[in-house]
Design an enzyme around this catalytic site. Structure first.
Site, PDB file in Angstrom:
ATOM      1  N   ASP A  91      -3.391  -5.653   6.356  1.00  9.38           N
ATOM      2  CA  ASP A  91      -3.761  -6.475   5.207  1.00  9.38           C
ATOM      3  C   ASP A  91      -2.522  -7.227   4.698  1.00  9.38           C
ATOM      4  O   ASP A  91      -1.418  -6.683   4.687  1.00  9.38           O
ATOM      5  CB  ASP A  91      -4.337  -5.578   4.098  1.00  9.38           C
ATOM      6  CG  ASP A  91      -5.001  -6.391   3.000  1.00  9.38           C
ATOM      7  OD1 ASP A  91      -5.557  -7.463   3.304  1.00  9.38           O
ATOM      8  OD2 ASP A  91      -4.962  -5.956   1.832  1.00  9.38           O
TER       9      ASP A  91
ATOM     10  N   SER B  55       0.876  -1.192   0.000  1.00  4.92           N
ATOM     11  CA  SER B  55       0.000   0.000   0.000  1.00  4.92           C
ATOM     12  C   SER B  55       0.900   1.225   0.000  1.00  4.92           C
ATOM     13  O   SER B  55       1.720   1.370  -0.917  1.00  4.92           O
ATOM     14  CB  SER B  55      -1.021  -0.022   1.142  1.00  4.92           C
ATOM     15  OG  SER B  55      -0.454   0.278   2.381  1.00  4.92           O
TER      16      SER B  55
ATOM     17  N   HIS C  22      -3.073  -1.034  -2.677  1.00  6.26           N
ATOM     18  CA  HIS C  22      -4.321  -0.449  -2.170  1.00  6.26           C
ATOM     19  C   HIS C  22      -4.608   0.855  -2.909  1.00  6.26           C
ATOM     20  O   HIS C  22      -3.918   1.862  -2.706  1.00  6.26           O
ATOM     21  CB  HIS C  22      -4.209  -0.150  -0.667  1.00  6.26           C
ATOM     22  CG  HIS C  22      -4.136  -1.383   0.170  1.00  6.26           C
ATOM     23  ND1 HIS C  22      -3.602  -1.382   1.434  1.00  6.26           N
ATOM     24  CD2 HIS C  22      -4.539  -2.657  -0.072  1.00  6.26           C
ATOM     25  CE1 HIS C  22      -3.683  -2.611   1.933  1.00  6.26           C
ATOM     26  NE2 HIS C  22      -4.236  -3.399   1.033  1.00  6.26           N
TER      27      HIS C  22
END
Lengths: 122, 196
Positions: free
Chosen positions: B130, B6, B33
């Site tokens: 995540d 991300s 992301h």
């Protein structure tokens, strides 16, 4: 058309310096000297890229992003965070898809220019 | 191979993916992301200009071809499914997982299920947690896992969560991830050849 960039930092000298550096490269640059000023003025500017300092006395940068997200303003803005911390609080994890770049302070003009260039190409 | 990241990940990908050779032994599935498909599509286009691998934006039901990298579009989860002898990418707009869509966990768990011991999971710089469960799924399936180290990560939260789950084979600086990955691919190809 030149990309619009907004820099938010409570340190006026940083805002002014980044404005000069980015303007020289052809960006349309706006500054805000804190979170509240950013929230007030961003709607009228609608920047493509937002450079956000984290540690500011009135509001921290994550809280500013949270407010902009709630107001639906963040949806089409790509964010670069400026911070000294490598691990932001987990409570801000939902902001992850907006924060596409992350620059650790102290940083150079070149670091900021590269970050803005990277995101302006997307 | 699934790679997830991300914040700070765009720069990381520009640094490592161009060095991956176009090789018939593997395909790369990429989650960054992003909430907008337009942005992830642009990212795929930029990566394609820089890489030896062909880089595409993934579309629903697309067959996974070796020597190709697929960027999962912003706003969609992606899962790998087996369709006969082929593996395909299924995109859907299910609920966000770990506050995000696409989620690295969703992709990696499906990669583990389909490719089992042949899967490789790589977790780069990023916010939140995540990817940790996805890396664990790959490890549990007999695959291999690599996480970016703290020094070279812009944000260390995602790699740290995976490391804390004790499912990471190697924690490496960004510059060493490419070489380690190539070594892993070679090992897996040779193991598969022996098994066949």
């Amino acid at each position: 058309m030149s990309k619009k960039v907004m820099i938010v930092d409570d340190d006026k000298s940083i805002v002014e310096l980044v404005q000069i550096v980015l303007k020289r490269k052809g960006y349309e640059v706006y500054g805000a000297f804190g979170g509240e000023e950013c929230i007030k003025s961003i709607g009228g500017i609608n920047p493509d890229i937002l450079i956000m300092d984290v540690m500011m006395p009135d509001m921290n940068g994550w809280e500013v992003l949270k407010k902009l997200k709630e107001d639906g303003i963040l949806e089409h803005i790509k964010v670069i965070m400026l911070t000294v911390v490598k691990e932001p609080f987990e409570e801000y994890s939902d902001l992850s898809p907006y924060v596409l770049d992350y620059i650790t302070k102290p940083c150079s003009n070149e670091d900021i220019l590269e970050g803005v260039k990277r995101l302006s190409e997307l | 191979m699934a790679i997830g990241t991300s914040s700070g990940g765009i720069k990381a990908f520009y640094e490592i993916l161009p060095d991956f050779s176009k090789n018939d032994a593997y395909a790369v599935l990429i989650v960054v992301h992003m909430n907008q498909k337009e942005v992830s599509d642009s990212f795929a286009k930029r990566l394609n200009e820089k890489c030896q691998l062909e880089v595409k934006s993934a579309t629903h039901a697309m067959t996974i071809e070796p020597g190709t990298a697929y960027v999962i579009p912003g706003g969609f989860h992606a899962e790998v499914l087996k369709k006969g002898e082929e593996a395909i990418i299924s995109l859907h707009e299910g609920p966000k997982v770990n506050f995000v869509r696409p989620s690295i966990d969703v992709l990696m768990k499906s990669v583990a299920e389909v490719f089992k011991e042949n899967s490789i999971g790589i977790l780069l710089t990023g916010m939140g947690m995540d990817g940790a469960q996805g890396m664990k799924a790959i490890k549990d399936a007999g695959g291999s896992t690599i996480a970016q180290n703290k020094t070279t990560s812009a944000v260390f939260s995602m790699p740290r969560h995976a490391i804390e789950l004790d499912c990471v084979d190697k924690v490496l600086p960004l510059q060493e991830i490419r070489d380690e990955t190539i070594k892993l691919v070679e090992e897996k190809v040779s193991q598969k050849a022996k098994a066949d």
